[in-house]
Design a protein around this motif. Structure first.
Motif: not given
Ligand SMILES: Cc1ncc(COP(=O)(O)O)c(C=O)c1O
Length: 417
Positions: A150-172
């Motif tokens: 989230s810190m790196k994403r915050g640096g974008a300064g504009i909405p970051l779109v067209h991507a949908t995060p899914m759980p990586y292995d071991h996430y649950f």
């Protein structure tokens, strides 16, 4: 050191953890201007798999420069590029029966990712991309949009779109069957998920905390992509070029991605260079449609070709990385066992290894203690809670002994007594 603080932007980061001025480097060692040596278990964040100033690569580079070989050539044909392409074909593609065409997307890993995303969208006519929790793919806008932090994403300064995060292995932690959620969303016309052009994945998340996906999980992902007609992009920028043993980190899973991103250690000498490998059917670019000034860096071609011939003509390096990786894992495991109440967790594959602490403060203090004892390591993970080892693949057994001793002392200094 004041000139750095006076002129260099506050965005500088590694220099804050290692406040010395480095001057020379050889193999697994970096030396300050005062001549103090540091054992380097960071290796340019994976850009120096064959060590600093590897003598074989250095000789090839010096010979090339001495004969006034072309240094800059955009994407013109050069002898250096031809030699690299032939070496890549002979040592990497042909022995693996791989059929890829090569895009030279620009000098860095993010360039390789941008080209991959752009091409996947062009080929499929779809905008959306599936990425994974804790992924890291680079700092340009497209690459950031598929990055988790989230810190790196915050640096974008504009909405970051067209991507949908899914759980990586071991996430649950195994609470749900692999891909239950993703597959259900893909099949459900009421799910609201935009039809994805591609899935982008790291086989081991380096920046995300040395999270190694199970090979079964990777196979499951590859099969799901095939079933659903989604392109599979493997970002091998950090884990490729032998970091996990095989040249490509996905080889152990027996999968063949549609698109592969490579950078960091592909030049082998720390010279910026990146490749986006694409299945030939996907090569729908118009000439010049994806362009850039630094896409044919001949010094990189020269050292890359030499590295491929030297280290990938047989399986000696691959075997040695696997053996050394097991040794490092065992060493970290012993350290973890010494502190049963601290909940330390060992992580990784090949020579991408990590030790997870209860929080980022502890991992950071251990890395600082290691620095004071002459060892360079960084932290990774969403909260910097993982002490990350990315040593050069050419690091000797004696250097591993020394490094593991320093790590044990550093952990003791922070967690002991
Ligand atoms: C998996 C992965 N992809 C992409 C990148 C971005 O590479 P670069 O910093 O060269 O743009 C990185 C950098 O750490 C990475 O680890």
């Amino acid at each position: 050191m004041s000139i750095f603080e006076k002129l260099e932007s506050e965005v500088r980061s590694y220099s804050r953890g290692w406040p010395v001025v480095f001057d020379r480097a050889l193999g697994s060692w970096l030396y300050t201007e005062d001549g103090k040596g540091y054992l380097d278990f960071f290796a340019g964040a994976g850009a120096l798999n064959y060590g600093h100033n590897n003598p074989v690569l250095k000789k090839a580079l010096l010979d090339y420069i001495a004969r006034d070989g072309v240094i800059h050539a955009l994407d013109m044909y050069t002898v250096a590029k031809r030699d690299f392409l032939e070496a890549f074909d002979q040592t990497i593609l042909q022995p693996r029966s791989m059929d890829y065409k090569i895009v030279f997307p620009g000098p860095g890993g993010a360039n390789a990712v941008e080209a991959a995303l752009k091409l996947a969208r062009k080929v499929t006519g779809r905008e959306s991309v599936i990425n994974f929790t804790n992924a890291f793919h680079g700092m340009t806008l497209g690459a950031l949009s598929v990055t988790g932090n989230s810190m790196k994403r915050g640096g974008a300064g504009i909405p970051l779109v067209h991507a949908t995060p899914m759980p990586y292995d071991h996430y649950f932690d195994g609470a749900y069957p692999d891909f239950l959620y993703l597959e259900r969303l893909l099949k459900d016309s009421g799910s609201g998920l935009n039809e994805p052009a591609a899935v982008i994945v790291e086989t081991v998340q380096g920046e995300g905390g040395i999270n190694a996906a199970r090979l079964d999980w990777l196979r499951g992902l590859s099969e799901l992509c095939k079933r659903q007609g989604i392109l599979l992009i493997v970002d091998d920028v950090q884990m490729g070029c032998g970091r996990t043993g095989a040249f490509f980190s996905f080889e152990d899973a027996g999968i063949t991605p549609d698109i592969v991103c490579l950078s960091k250690s592909i030049s082998g000498y720390g010279i910026p260079m990146a490749l986006t490998l694409i299945r030939p059917e996907l090569d729908v670019w118009e000439p010049g449609e994806h362009n850039g000034t630094f896409r044919g860096i001949s010094p990189g071609f020269v050292t890359a070709a030499e590295a491929l011939r030297t280290y990938w003509s047989d399986d000696d390096l691959e075997k040695s990385v696997r053996a050394k990786g097991e040794r490092v894992a065992a060493g970290l495991g012993e350290i973890a066992e010494n502190y049963p109440d601290a909940g330390l967790v060992t992580k990784g594959r090949g020579l991408a290894r990590g030790l997870e602490f209860a929080n980022g403060d502890l991992a950071g203090r251990v890395c600082r203690a290691a620095f004071e004892r002459g060892l360079l390591m960084e932290t990774s993970g969403p909260n910097g809670e993982v002490m990350k080892l990315l040593p050069a693949l050419t690091t000797s057994d004696a250097e591993f002994t020394q490094g593991l001793e320093i790590i044990a002392e550093s952990v003791e200094a922070v967690l002991g007594g």
